[in-house]
Design a protein around this motif. Structure first.
Motif, PDB file in Angstrom:
ATOM      1  N   THR A  29     -16.974  -0.609  -2.904  1.00 11.17           N
ATOM      2  CA  THR A  29     -15.897   0.134  -3.601  1.00 11.17           C
ATOM      3  C   THR A  29     -14.700  -0.457  -3.817  1.00 11.17           C
ATOM      4  OG1 THR A  29     -17.391   2.128  -2.951  1.00 11.17           O
ATOM      5  CG2 THR A  29     -15.065   2.152  -3.703  1.00 11.17           C
ATOM      6  N   THR A  30     -14.447  -0.387  -4.931  1.00 11.09           N
ATOM      7  CA  THR A  30     -12.840  -0.869  -5.401  1.00 11.09           C
ATOM      8  C   THR A  30     -12.152   0.167  -5.348  1.00 11.09           C
ATOM      9  OG1 THR A  30     -13.387  -2.818  -6.353  1.00 11.09           O
ATOM     10  CG2 THR A  30     -11.033  -2.149  -6.521  1.00 11.09           C
ATOM     11  N   GLY A  31     -10.986   0.531  -4.378  1.00 11.91           N
ATOM     12  CA  GLY A  31     -10.116   1.555  -4.153  1.00 11.91           C
ATOM     13  C   GLY A  31      -8.940   1.288  -4.870  1.00 11.91           C
ATOM     14  N   ILE A  32      -8.402   2.039  -6.000  1.00 11.52           N
ATOM     15  CA  ILE A  32      -7.071   1.594  -6.426  1.00 11.52           C
ATOM     16  C   ILE A  32      -6.208   2.699  -6.146  1.00 11.52           C
ATOM     17  CG2 ILE A  32      -5.700   1.246  -8.554  1.00 11.52           C
ATOM     18  CD1 ILE A  32      -8.433  -0.055  -9.569  1.00 11.52           C
ATOM     19  N   LEU A  33      -5.398   2.871  -5.187  1.00  7.45           N
ATOM     20  CA  LEU A  33      -4.478   4.047  -4.905  1.00  7.45           C
ATOM     21  C   LEU A  33      -2.983   3.907  -5.175  1.00  7.45           C
ATOM     22  CD1 LEU A  33      -5.815   3.602  -0.943  1.00  7.45           C
ATOM     23  CD2 LEU A  33      -6.793   4.852  -3.247  1.00  7.45           C
ATOM     24  N   HIS A  34      -2.679   4.998  -5.954  1.00  9.30           N
ATOM     25  CA  HIS A  34      -1.268   5.147  -6.672  1.00  9.30           C
ATOM     26  C   HIS A  34      -0.492   6.038  -5.967  1.00  9.30           C
ATOM     27  CE1 HIS A  34       1.070   7.925  -8.929  1.00  9.30           C
ATOM     28  NE2 HIS A  34       1.470   7.030  -9.576  1.00  9.30           N
ATOM     29  N   GLY A  35       0.772   5.577  -5.846  1.00 11.29           N
ATOM     30  CA  GLY A  35       1.788   6.635  -5.343  1.00 11.29           C
ATOM     31  C   GLY A  35       3.244   6.043  -5.819  1.00 11.29           C
ATOM     32  N   ARG A  36       4.091   6.962  -5.835  1.00  9.93           N
ATOM     33  CA  ARG A  36       5.589   6.621  -6.118  1.00  9.93           C
ATOM     34  C   ARG A  36       6.347   5.909  -5.372  1.00  9.93           C
ATOM     35  NH1 ARG A  36       8.380  12.209  -7.837  1.00  9.93           N
ATOM     36  NH2 ARG A  36       7.674  12.570  -5.906  1.00  9.93           N
ATOM     37  N   ASN A  37       5.909   6.410  -4.021  1.00 14.87           N
ATOM     38  CA  ASN A  37       6.878   5.680  -2.764  1.00 14.87           C
ATOM     39  C   ASN A  37       6.325   4.536  -2.306  1.00 14.87           C
ATOM     40  OD1 ASN A  37       7.701   5.417   0.061  1.00 14.87           O
ATOM     41  ND2 ASN A  37       8.827   7.044  -0.341  1.00 14.87           N
ATOM     42  N   GLN A  38       7.001   3.126  -2.413  1.00 15.94           N
ATOM     43  CA  GLN A  38       6.609   1.963  -2.087  1.00 15.94           C
ATOM     44  C   GLN A  38       6.162   1.846  -0.547  1.00 15.94           C
ATOM     45  OE1 GLN A  38       5.645  -0.585  -4.233  1.00 15.94           O
ATOM     46  NE2 GLN A  38       4.659  -1.420  -2.371  1.00 15.94           N
ATOM     47  N   SER A  39       7.037   2.508   0.231  1.00 13.39           N
ATOM     48  CA  SER A  39       7.081   2.409   1.709  1.00 13.39           C
ATOM     49  C   SER A  39       5.750   3.109   2.168  1.00 13.39           C
ATOM     50  CB  SER A  39       7.977   2.595   2.423  1.00 13.39           C
ATOM     51  OG  SER A  39       8.327   4.184   2.349  1.00 13.39           O
ATOM     52  N   ARG A  40       5.456   4.221   1.555  1.00 13.26           N
ATOM     53  CA  ARG A  40       4.301   5.004   1.909  1.00 13.26           C
ATOM     54  C   ARG A  40       3.151   4.428   1.497  1.00 13.26           C
ATOM     55  NH1 ARG A  40       5.696  11.183   0.258  1.00 13.26           N
ATOM     56  NH2 ARG A  40       7.458  11.395   1.810  1.00 13.26           N
ATOM     57  N   LEU A  41       3.126   3.679   0.367  1.00 13.56           N
ATOM     58  CA  LEU A  41       2.026   2.749  -0.026  1.00 13.56           C
ATOM     59  C   LEU A  41       1.568   1.705   0.882  1.00 13.56           C
ATOM     60  CD1 LEU A  41       2.394   2.716  -4.042  1.00 13.56           C
ATOM     61  CD2 LEU A  41       0.548   3.403  -2.797  1.00 13.56           C
ATOM     62  N   LYS A  42       2.633   1.015   1.314  1.00 16.23           N
ATOM     63  CA  LYS A  42       2.757  -0.097   2.312  1.00 16.23           C
ATOM     64  C   LYS A  42       2.005   0.557   3.828  1.00 16.23           C
ATOM     65  CE  LYS A  42       5.401  -3.507   2.514  1.00 16.23           C
ATOM     66  NZ  LYS A  42       6.526  -4.377   2.943  1.00 16.23           N
ATOM     67  N   GLU A  43       2.501   1.561   4.130  1.00 12.97           N
ATOM     68  CA  GLU A  43       1.844   2.484   5.398  1.00 12.97           C
ATOM     69  C   GLU A  43       0.373   2.550   4.931  1.00 12.97           C
ATOM     70  OE1 GLU A  43       2.067   6.853   7.031  1.00 12.97           O
ATOM     71  OE2 GLU A  43       4.010   6.044   6.659  1.00 12.97           O
ATOM     72  N   LEU A  44       0.142   3.063   3.859  1.00 16.00           N
ATOM     73  CA  LEU A  44      -1.543   3.612   3.446  1.00 16.00           C
ATOM     74  C   LEU A  44      -2.332   2.476   3.450  1.00 16.00           C
ATOM     75  CD1 LEU A  44      -3.361   5.926   2.818  1.00 16.00           C
ATOM     76  CD2 LEU A  44      -2.684   5.346   0.354  1.00 16.00           C
ATOM     77  N   ALA A  45      -1.704   1.280   2.782  1.00 14.04           N
ATOM     78  CA  ALA A  45      -2.530   0.010   2.659  1.00 14.04           C
ATOM     79  C   ALA A  45      -2.691  -0.590   4.325  1.00 14.04           C
ATOM     80  CB  ALA A  45      -1.915  -1.218   2.121  1.00 14.04           C
ATOM     81  N   THR A  46      -1.597  -0.365   5.161  1.00 14.15           N
ATOM     82  CA  THR A  46      -1.916  -0.913   6.437  1.00 14.15           C
ATOM     83  C   THR A  46      -2.775  -0.162   7.245  1.00 14.15           C
ATOM     84  OG1 THR A  46       0.426  -1.890   6.780  1.00 14.15           O
ATOM     85  CG2 THR A  46      -0.774  -1.480   8.508  1.00 14.15           C
ATOM     86  N   MET A  47      -2.890   1.298   6.978  1.00 12.75           N
ATOM     87  CA  MET A  47      -3.638   1.954   7.528  1.00 12.75           C
ATOM     88  C   MET A  47      -5.249   1.842   7.253  1.00 12.75           C
ATOM     89  SD  MET A  47      -3.783   6.202   7.703  1.00 12.75           S
ATOM     90  CE  MET A  47      -4.702   6.370   5.995  1.00 12.75           C
ATOM     91  N   LEU A  48      -5.584   1.470   6.121  1.00 12.88           N
ATOM     92  CA  LEU A  48      -6.855   1.389   5.538  1.00 12.88           C
ATOM     93  C   LEU A  48      -7.108  -0.287   5.452  1.00 12.88           C
ATOM     94  CD1 LEU A  48      -6.497   3.723   2.409  1.00 12.88           C
ATOM     95  CD2 LEU A  48      -7.577   4.074   4.910  1.00 12.88           C
ATOM     96  N   ALA A  49      -6.481  -1.261   5.962  1.00 14.16           N
ATOM     97  CA  ALA A  49      -6.748  -2.659   5.828  1.00 14.16           C
ATOM     98  C   ALA A  49      -7.989  -3.044   6.453  1.00 14.16           C
ATOM     99  CB  ALA A  49      -5.701  -3.320   6.454  1.00 14.16           C
ATOM    100  N   ASP A  50      -8.462  -2.315   7.384  1.00 13.61           N
ATOM    101  CA  ASP A  50      -9.999  -2.895   7.834  1.00 13.61           C
ATOM    102  C   ASP A  50     -11.159  -2.270   7.553  1.00 13.61           C
ATOM    103  OD1 ASP A  50      -8.621  -4.879   9.526  1.00 13.61           O
ATOM    104  OD2 ASP A  50      -8.405  -3.414  11.119  1.00 13.61           O
ATOM    105  N   ALA A  51     -10.873  -1.385   6.424  1.00 15.05           N
ATOM    106  CA  ALA A  51     -12.054  -0.570   5.920  1.00 15.05           C
ATOM    107  C   ALA A  51     -12.953  -1.464   5.102  1.00 15.05           C
ATOM    108  CB  ALA A  51     -11.336   0.560   4.998  1.00 15.05           C
ATOM    109  N   PRO A  52     -14.092  -0.734   4.959  1.00 16.23           N
ATOM    110  CA  PRO A  52     -15.136  -1.620   4.116  1.00 16.23           C
ATOM    111  C   PRO A  52     -14.772  -1.731   2.633  1.00 16.23           C
ATOM    112  CG  PRO A  52     -16.190  -0.013   5.424  1.00 16.23           C
ATOM    113  CD  PRO A  52     -14.535   0.320   5.370  1.00 16.23           C
ATOM    114  N   ALA A  53     -14.143  -0.686   2.175  1.00 18.62           N
ATOM    115  CA  ALA A  53     -13.753  -1.031   0.600  1.00 18.62           C
ATOM    116  C   ALA A  53     -12.564  -1.950   0.301  1.00 18.62           C
ATOM    117  CB  ALA A  53     -13.479   0.545   0.159  1.00 18.62           C
ATOM    118  N   SER A  54     -12.632  -2.331  -0.865  1.00 14.91           N
ATOM    119  CA  SER A  54     -11.487  -3.280  -1.236  1.00 14.91           C
ATOM    120  C   SER A  54     -10.526  -2.372  -1.776  1.00 14.91           C
ATOM    121  CB  SER A  54     -11.980  -4.283  -2.359  1.00 14.91           C
ATOM    122  OG  SER A  54     -10.818  -4.856  -2.823  1.00 14.91           O
TER     123      SER A  54
END
Length: 110
Positions: A29-54
């Protein structure tokens, strides 16, 4: 199983964030996650970095048409199709948790 591309708008808060976590656990799965707040997006990306999805995060403010167009361009660079679109972007209000229970019930009733 072919690669699925799932786009979640409003992925940094509430239901969008919860769905992002579930999506990240899906292989192929390729997950494309949208948000307005760049710092929250970075936090989310860090949290999901080791997940099976791209996982890919994209920032855009839907109140700005030029940013919506840029978001569409970014998505088409990441995938040639969208399997699922979850529109969770919006403005909360009402209860402290952002829920207006009367409006939510009315929306669910149709």
């Amino acid at each position: 199983m072919p690669d699925r591309a799932i786009v979640i708008t409003g992925a940094t808060d509430g239901l969008g964030r919860a769905l992002s976590g579930a999506l990240a656990e899906q292989p192929a799965t390729t997950g494309i996650l949208h948000g307005r707040n760049q710092s929250r997006l970075k936090e989310l990306a860090t949290m999901l970095a080791d997940a099976p999805a791209s996982i890919h995060t994209v920032r855009a403010d839907f109140a700005e048409l030029a940013q919506v167009h840029r978001l569409a361009d970014e998505i088409t660079e990441l995938t040639d199709h969208i399997s699922v679109l979850v529109n969770s972007a919006g403005i909360g209000g009402g209860e402290p948790d952002g829920t207006d229970r009367r409006r939510a019930r009315a929306a669910l009733r149709g």
